[in-house]
Design a protein around this motif. Structure first.
Motif, PDB file in Angstrom:
ATOM      1  N   GLU A  33       0.826  -1.203   0.000  1.00 19.80           N
ATOM      2  CA  GLU A  33       0.000   0.000   0.000  1.00 19.80           C
ATOM      3  C   GLU A  33       0.866   1.262   0.000  1.00 19.80           C
ATOM      4  N   LYS A  34       1.944   1.240   0.763  1.00 20.13           N
ATOM      5  CA  LYS A  34       2.858   2.394   0.794  1.00 20.13           C
ATOM      6  C   LYS A  34       3.559   2.551  -0.554  1.00 20.13           C
ATOM      7  N   ILE A  35       3.939   1.439  -1.148  1.00 22.65           N
ATOM      8  CA  ILE A  35       4.572   1.477  -2.479  1.00 22.65           C
ATOM      9  C   ILE A  35       3.610   2.093  -3.488  1.00 22.65           C
ATOM     10  N   GLN A  36       2.333   1.692  -3.436  1.00 23.41           N
ATOM     11  CA  GLN A  36       1.332   2.247  -4.350  1.00 23.41           C
ATOM     12  C   GLN A  36       1.155   3.749  -4.123  1.00 23.41           C
ATOM     13  N   SER A  37       1.116   4.166  -2.864  1.00 28.34           N
ATOM     14  CA  SER A  37       0.970   5.590  -2.546  1.00 28.34           C
ATOM     15  C   SER A  37       2.167   6.389  -3.051  1.00 28.34           C
ATOM     16  N   MET A  38       3.358   5.834  -2.881  1.00 26.26           N
ATOM     17  CA  MET A  38       4.559   6.514  -3.369  1.00 26.26           C
ATOM     18  C   MET A  38       4.527   6.639  -4.890  1.00 26.26           C
ATOM     19  N   SER A  39       4.138   5.570  -5.552  1.00 25.91           N
ATOM     20  CA  SER A  39       4.056   5.584  -7.009  1.00 25.91           C
ATOM     21  C   SER A  39       3.057   6.634  -7.486  1.00 25.91           C
ATOM     22  N   LYS A  40       1.915   6.716  -6.802  1.00 26.43           N
ATOM     23  CA  LYS A  40       0.900   7.706  -7.165  1.00 26.43           C
ATOM     24  C   LYS A  40       1.445   9.127  -7.018  1.00 26.43           C
ATOM     25  N   LEU A  41       2.165   9.389  -5.937  1.00 25.28           N
ATOM     26  CA  LEU A  41       2.747  10.713  -5.740  1.00 25.28           C
ATOM     27  C   LEU A  41       3.735  11.052  -6.858  1.00 25.28           C
ATOM     28  N   PHE A  42       4.589  10.105  -7.214  1.00 22.70           N
ATOM     29  CA  PHE A  42       5.539  10.353  -8.297  1.00 22.70           C
ATOM     30  C   PHE A  42       4.832  10.607  -9.624  1.00 22.70           C
ATOM     31  N   LYS A  43       3.730   9.932  -9.852  1.00 21.69           N
ATOM     32  CA  LYS A  43       2.955  10.185 -11.077  1.00 21.69           C
ATOM     33  C   LYS A  43       2.386  11.597 -11.072  1.00 21.69           C
ATOM     34  N   VAL A  44       1.907  12.036  -9.920  1.00 19.60           N
ATOM     35  CA  VAL A  44       1.340  13.386  -9.825  1.00 19.60           C
ATOM     36  C   VAL A  44       2.417  14.434 -10.083  1.00 19.60           C
ATOM     37  N   LEU A  58      -4.728  21.829 -11.012  1.00 18.19           N
ATOM     38  CA  LEU A  58      -4.858  22.208  -9.601  1.00 18.19           C
ATOM     39  C   LEU A  58      -5.736  21.215  -8.841  1.00 18.19           C
ATOM     40  N   LYS A  59      -6.776  20.710  -9.486  1.00 17.79           N
ATOM     41  CA  LYS A  59      -7.630  19.714  -8.837  1.00 17.79           C
ATOM     42  C   LYS A  59      -6.834  18.456  -8.511  1.00 17.79           C
ATOM     43  N   ILE A  60      -6.009  18.021  -9.434  1.00 16.96           N
ATOM     44  CA  ILE A  60      -5.175  16.836  -9.199  1.00 16.96           C
ATOM     45  C   ILE A  60      -4.216  17.098  -8.036  1.00 16.96           C
ATOM     46  N   LEU A  61      -3.589  18.270  -8.034  1.00  9.82           N
ATOM     47  CA  LEU A  61      -2.672  18.615  -6.942  1.00  9.82           C
ATOM     48  C   LEU A  61      -3.402  18.712  -5.608  1.00  9.82           C
ATOM     49  N   LYS A  62      -4.605  19.259  -5.640  1.00 12.29           N
ATOM     50  CA  LYS A  62      -5.392  19.387  -4.409  1.00 12.29           C
ATOM     51  C   LYS A  62      -5.832  18.019  -3.909  1.00 12.29           C
ATOM     52  N   ASP A  63      -6.298  17.163  -4.818  1.00 12.61           N
ATOM     53  CA  ASP A  63      -6.711  15.812  -4.433  1.00 12.61           C
ATOM     54  C   ASP A  63      -5.552  15.011  -3.845  1.00 12.61           C
ATOM     55  N   SER A  64      -4.348  15.337  -4.254  1.00 11.05           N
ATOM     56  CA  SER A  64      -3.150  14.669  -3.737  1.00 11.05           C
ATOM     57  C   SER A  64      -2.594  15.357  -2.494  1.00 11.05           C
ATOM     58  N   ARG A  65      -3.295  16.374  -2.030  1.00  8.69           N
ATOM     59  CA  ARG A  65      -2.926  17.144  -0.835  1.00  8.69           C
ATOM     60  C   ARG A  65      -1.558  17.831  -0.967  1.00  8.69           C
ATOM     61  N   LEU A  66      -1.245  18.252  -2.185  1.00  4.97           N
ATOM     62  CA  LEU A  66      -0.020  19.014  -2.408  1.00  4.97           C
ATOM     63  C   LEU A  66      -0.285  20.512  -2.392  1.00  4.97           C
ATOM     64  N   VAL A  67      -1.507  20.902  -2.745  1.00  5.33           N
ATOM     65  CA  VAL A  67      -1.900  22.310  -2.671  1.00  5.33           C
ATOM     66  C   VAL A  67      -3.233  22.412  -1.934  1.00  5.33           C
ATOM     67  N   LYS A  68      -3.489  23.598  -1.433  1.00  2.00           N
ATOM     68  CA  LYS A  68      -4.771  23.883  -0.792  1.00  2.00           C
ATOM     69  C   LYS A  68      -5.300  25.183  -1.368  1.00  2.00           C
ATOM     70  N   ALA A  69      -6.601  25.390  -1.217  1.00  2.00           N
ATOM     71  CA  ALA A  69      -7.236  26.569  -1.800  1.00  2.00           C
ATOM     72  C   ALA A  69      -8.062  27.281  -0.745  1.00  2.00           C
ATOM     73  N   ARG A  70      -8.185  28.585  -0.957  1.00  2.00           N
ATOM     74  CA  ARG A  70      -9.086  29.388  -0.134  1.00  2.00           C
ATOM     75  C   ARG A  70      -9.722  30.422  -1.046  1.00  2.00           C
ATOM     76  N   ARG A  71     -10.926  30.809  -0.688  1.00  2.00           N
ATOM     77  CA  ARG A  71     -11.638  31.790  -1.487  1.00  2.00           C
ATOM     78  C   ARG A  71     -11.228  33.191  -1.045  1.00  2.00           C
ATOM     79  N   GLU A  72     -10.961  34.022  -2.030  1.00  2.00           N
ATOM     80  CA  GLU A  72     -10.660  35.440  -1.788  1.00  2.00           C
ATOM     81  C   GLU A  72     -11.540  36.226  -2.756  1.00  2.00           C
ATOM     82  N   GLY A  73     -12.668  36.702  -2.260  1.00  2.00           N
ATOM     83  CA  GLY A  73     -13.634  37.364  -3.141  1.00  2.00           C
ATOM     84  C   GLY A  73     -14.208  36.355  -4.109  1.00  2.00           C
TER      85      GLY A  73
END
Length: 104
Positions: free
Chosen positions: A12-23, A61-76
């Motif tokens: 499972e950790k190997i799969q998670s690592m592979s997914k991160l590298f793909k992202v 950005l959605k892919i990065l957000k789903d991978s918890r690499l970026v976060k978003a906040r609303r400004e106006g």
């Protein structure tokens, strides 16, 4: 099974690592991460910096957000993105060091 030859990390950790590298292997996503390393940016600013369509940037950005690499906040009316985790840059810095060593 001979445990001396099995991986010390479970599948499972190997799969998670592979997914991160793909992202992080996508050039657009890497560019976005490096832009956000400097400061948080709106989608519009990222679009201008990378000279791409907003829909393409939003998708990445959605892919990065789903991978918890970026976060978003609303400004106006805009969404502003920032890095969610700086750990990824230790990986990227190691890759850059490796590339620079190969070039020498």
């Amino acid at each position: 099974m001979d445990t001396s030859t099995s991986s010390p990390i479970n599948k499972e950790k190997i799969q998670s690592m592979s997914k991160l590298f793909k992202v992080i292997s996508d050039p657009t996503r890497l560019s976005i991460l490096f832009l956000l390393q400097k400061k948080e940016l709106s989608v519009g600013n990222i679009v201008l910096a990378l000279d791409m369509e907003q829909s393409a940037i939003s998708h990445q950005l959605k892919i990065l957000k789903d991978s918890r690499l970026v976060k978003a906040r609303r400004e106006g009316k805009s969404m502003v993105y920032s890095l969610d985790d700086l750990h990824v840059f230790s990986i990227l810095e190691q890759v850059l060091t490796h590339i620079n060593e190969q070039e020498q």
